[in-house]
Write a protein that holds these residues in place. Structure first.
Motif, PDB file in Angstrom:
ATOM      1  N   UNK A  13      27.028  20.654  -3.621  1.00  0.00           N
ATOM      2  CA  UNK A  13      27.076  19.738  -2.344  1.00  0.00           C
ATOM      3  C   UNK A  13      27.106  20.246  -0.970  1.00  0.00           C
ATOM      4  N   UNK A  14      29.255  21.388  -1.139  1.00  0.00           N
ATOM      5  CA  UNK A  14      29.494  21.946   0.097  1.00  0.00           C
ATOM      6  C   UNK A  14      28.386  22.866   0.402  1.00  0.00           C
ATOM      7  N   UNK A  15      27.980  23.510  -0.349  1.00  0.00           N
ATOM      8  CA  UNK A  15      27.348  24.760  -0.129  1.00  0.00           C
ATOM      9  C   UNK A  15      26.227  24.222   0.372  1.00  0.00           C
ATOM     10  N   UNK A  16      24.999  23.274  -0.020  1.00  0.00           N
ATOM     11  CA  UNK A  16      24.207  22.644   0.269  1.00  0.00           C
ATOM     12  C   UNK A  16      24.319  22.176   1.837  1.00  0.00           C
ATOM     13  N   UNK A  17      25.676  21.672   2.669  1.00  0.00           N
ATOM     14  CA  UNK A  17      25.630  21.311   3.853  1.00  0.00           C
ATOM     15  C   UNK A  17      25.952  21.944   4.204  1.00  0.00           C
ATOM     16  N   UNK A  18      26.398  23.217   3.853  1.00  0.00           N
ATOM     17  CA  UNK A  18      26.889  24.697   5.199  1.00  0.00           C
ATOM     18  C   UNK A  18      25.265  24.693   5.280  1.00  0.00           C
ATOM     19  N   UNK A  19      24.740  25.299   4.460  1.00  0.00           N
ATOM     20  CA  UNK A  19      23.130  25.385   4.731  1.00  0.00           C
ATOM     21  C   UNK A  19      22.377  24.793   5.822  1.00  0.00           C
ATOM     22  N   UNK A  20      22.763  23.213   5.732  1.00  0.00           N
ATOM     23  CA  UNK A  20      21.991  22.619   6.672  1.00  0.00           C
ATOM     24  C   UNK A  20      22.933  22.700   8.195  1.00  0.00           C
ATOM     25  N   UNK A  21      24.472  22.858   8.452  1.00  0.00           N
ATOM     26  CA  UNK A  21      25.579  23.034   9.571  1.00  0.00           C
ATOM     27  C   UNK A  21      24.738  24.410   9.870  1.00  0.00           C
ATOM     28  N   UNK A  22      24.433  25.136   9.224  1.00  0.00           N
ATOM     29  CA  UNK A  22      23.886  27.050   9.791  1.00  0.00           C
ATOM     30  C   UNK A  22      22.767  26.836  10.599  1.00  0.00           C
ATOM     31  N   UNK A  23      22.039  25.749   9.878  1.00  0.00           N
ATOM     32  CA  UNK A  23      20.044  26.057  10.482  1.00  0.00           C
ATOM     33  C   UNK A  23      20.458  25.470  11.807  1.00  0.00           C
ATOM     34  N   UNK A  24      21.078  24.122  11.163  1.00  0.00           N
ATOM     35  CA  UNK A  24      21.372  23.560  12.993  1.00  0.00           C
ATOM     36  C   UNK A  24      21.857  24.207  14.147  1.00  0.00           C
ATOM     37  N   UNK A  25      22.896  24.593  13.604  1.00  0.00           N
ATOM     38  CA  UNK A  25      23.909  25.979  14.668  1.00  0.00           C
ATOM     39  C   UNK A  25      22.104  26.555  15.034  1.00  0.00           C
ATOM     40  N   UNK A  26      21.683  26.871  14.524  1.00  0.00           N
ATOM     41  CA  UNK A  26      20.322  28.144  14.649  1.00  0.00           C
ATOM     42  C   UNK A  26      19.145  27.417  15.446  1.00  0.00           C
ATOM     43  N   UNK A  27      19.489  26.357  15.115  1.00  0.00           N
ATOM     44  CA  UNK A  27      18.449  25.426  15.855  1.00  0.00           C
ATOM     45  C   UNK A  27      18.850  25.083  17.270  1.00  0.00           C
ATOM     46  N   UNK A  28      20.477  25.010  17.465  1.00  0.00           N
ATOM     47  CA  UNK A  28      20.634  24.519  17.923  1.00  0.00           C
ATOM     48  C   UNK A  28      21.492  25.603  19.567  1.00  0.00           C
ATOM     49  N   UNK A  29      21.766  27.277  19.043  1.00  0.00           N
ATOM     50  CA  UNK A  29      21.316  28.272  19.374  1.00  0.00           C
ATOM     51  C   UNK A  29      20.112  28.766  20.160  1.00  0.00           C
ATOM     52  N   UNK A  30      18.842  28.598  19.651  1.00  0.00           N
ATOM     53  CA  UNK A  30      17.617  28.719  19.781  1.00  0.00           C
ATOM     54  C   UNK A  30      16.739  27.753  20.756  1.00  0.00           C
ATOM     55  N   UNK A  31      17.646  26.606  21.099  1.00  0.00           N
ATOM     56  CA  UNK A  31      17.084  25.261  22.113  1.00  0.00           C
ATOM     57  C   UNK A  31      18.224  25.645  23.378  1.00  0.00           C
ATOM     58  N   UNK A  32      19.663  25.699  22.755  1.00  0.00           N
ATOM     59  CA  UNK A  32      20.254  25.815  24.041  1.00  0.00           C
ATOM     60  C   UNK A  32      21.430  24.159  23.438  1.00  0.00           C
ATOM     61  N   UNK A  33      22.602  24.383  24.388  1.00  0.00           N
ATOM     62  CA  UNK A  33      23.617  23.317  24.165  1.00  0.00           C
ATOM     63  C   UNK A  33      22.731  22.507  24.168  1.00  0.00           C
ATOM     64  N   UNK A  34      21.843  21.898  25.539  1.00  0.00           N
ATOM     65  CA  UNK A  34      21.592  20.399  25.511  1.00  0.00           C
ATOM     66  C   UNK A  34      19.946  20.657  26.190  1.00  0.00           C
ATOM     67  N   UNK A  35      19.557  20.866  25.159  1.00  0.00           N
ATOM     68  CA  UNK A  35      17.810  20.593  25.253  1.00  0.00           C
ATOM     69  C   UNK A  35      17.015  19.689  26.381  1.00  0.00           C
ATOM     70  N   UNK A  36      17.792  18.935  26.505  1.00  0.00           N
ATOM     71  CA  UNK A  36      17.376  18.117  27.825  1.00  0.00           C
ATOM     72  C   UNK A  36      18.544  17.809  28.959  1.00  0.00           C
ATOM     73  N   UNK A  37      19.175  19.014  29.269  1.00  0.00           N
ATOM     74  CA  UNK A  37      19.529  18.860  30.642  1.00  0.00           C
ATOM     75  C   UNK A  37      18.686  19.124  31.952  1.00  0.00           C
ATOM     76  N   UNK A  38      17.268  19.681  31.516  1.00  0.00           N
ATOM     77  CA  UNK A  38      16.834  19.808  32.571  1.00  0.00           C
ATOM     78  C   UNK A  38      16.098  18.134  32.731  1.00  0.00           C
ATOM     79  N   UNK A  39      15.863  17.368  31.447  1.00  0.00           N
ATOM     80  CA  UNK A  39      15.682  16.583  32.246  1.00  0.00           C
ATOM     81  C   UNK A  39      16.261  14.647  32.842  1.00  0.00           C
ATOM     82  N   UNK A  40      17.721  14.863  32.328  1.00  0.00           N
ATOM     83  CA  UNK A  40      18.922  14.495  33.514  1.00  0.00           C
ATOM     84  C   UNK A  40      18.848  15.529  34.640  1.00  0.00           C
TER      85      UNK A  40
END
Length: 158
Positions: A13-40
């Protein structure tokens, strides 16, 4: 044996959560810290135009405005006058249209966006919508004959 199975299950379970966290960080890095910052930023810009410079900072909650910030104080939506709430709503709609339409062809359909605005805000709103209509089709429904004079364009009476 039972403890080993529980341990193995927790490790998996911990390894699965770690994979999820890594994927989320990868997506966040691609989008930038705040993808809706320009909207504001766009909501802020439109709000400043529509309020004739009186307000220029929107307090956001995720991707929705929760109020207007003025002199370090947040005025929640329910504390705003009807006219100020309407310009905030219009600024948000315009920013969302920019965000989702981008450079693509599209149109804006607005139902009586000037009803609760004072005269100076009506002029600002009509000028802004006129500018937007140079790049996108803007359709405004209204039952107020005075609003047609503000907008110009093509009048279709129903």
């Amino acid at each position: 044996s039972s403890l080993q199975q529980n341990y193995d299950a927790l490790v998996a379970k911990g390894l699965a959560l770690l994979q999820i966290q890594e994927k989320l960080e990868e997506i966040e890095n691609e989008l930038g810290a705040n993808p809706f910052g320009d909207l504001a930023n766009r909501v802020n810009s439109y709000l400043a135009r529509l309020s004739n410079g009186r307000y220029s900072e929107v307090a956001m909650e995720d991707v929705a405005p929760k109020g207007i910030e003025k002199d370090g104080v947040i005025l929640d939506n329910h504390l705003l006058s009807q006219g100020t709430a309407d310009i905030l709503a219009l600024a948000t709609r315009l920013a969302m249209a920019d965000f989702y339409l981008g450079d693509e062809d599209g149109f804006l359909l607005l139902d009586d966006p000037f009803t609760e605005l004072d005269d100076s805000r009506k002029v600002s709103a009509s000028q802004l919508l006129g500018e937007i209509s140079e790049g996108k089709q803007v359709i405004v429904f209204t039952c107020h004959s005075s609003h047609k004079d503000l907008m110009g364009g093509h009048l279709v009476e129903l």
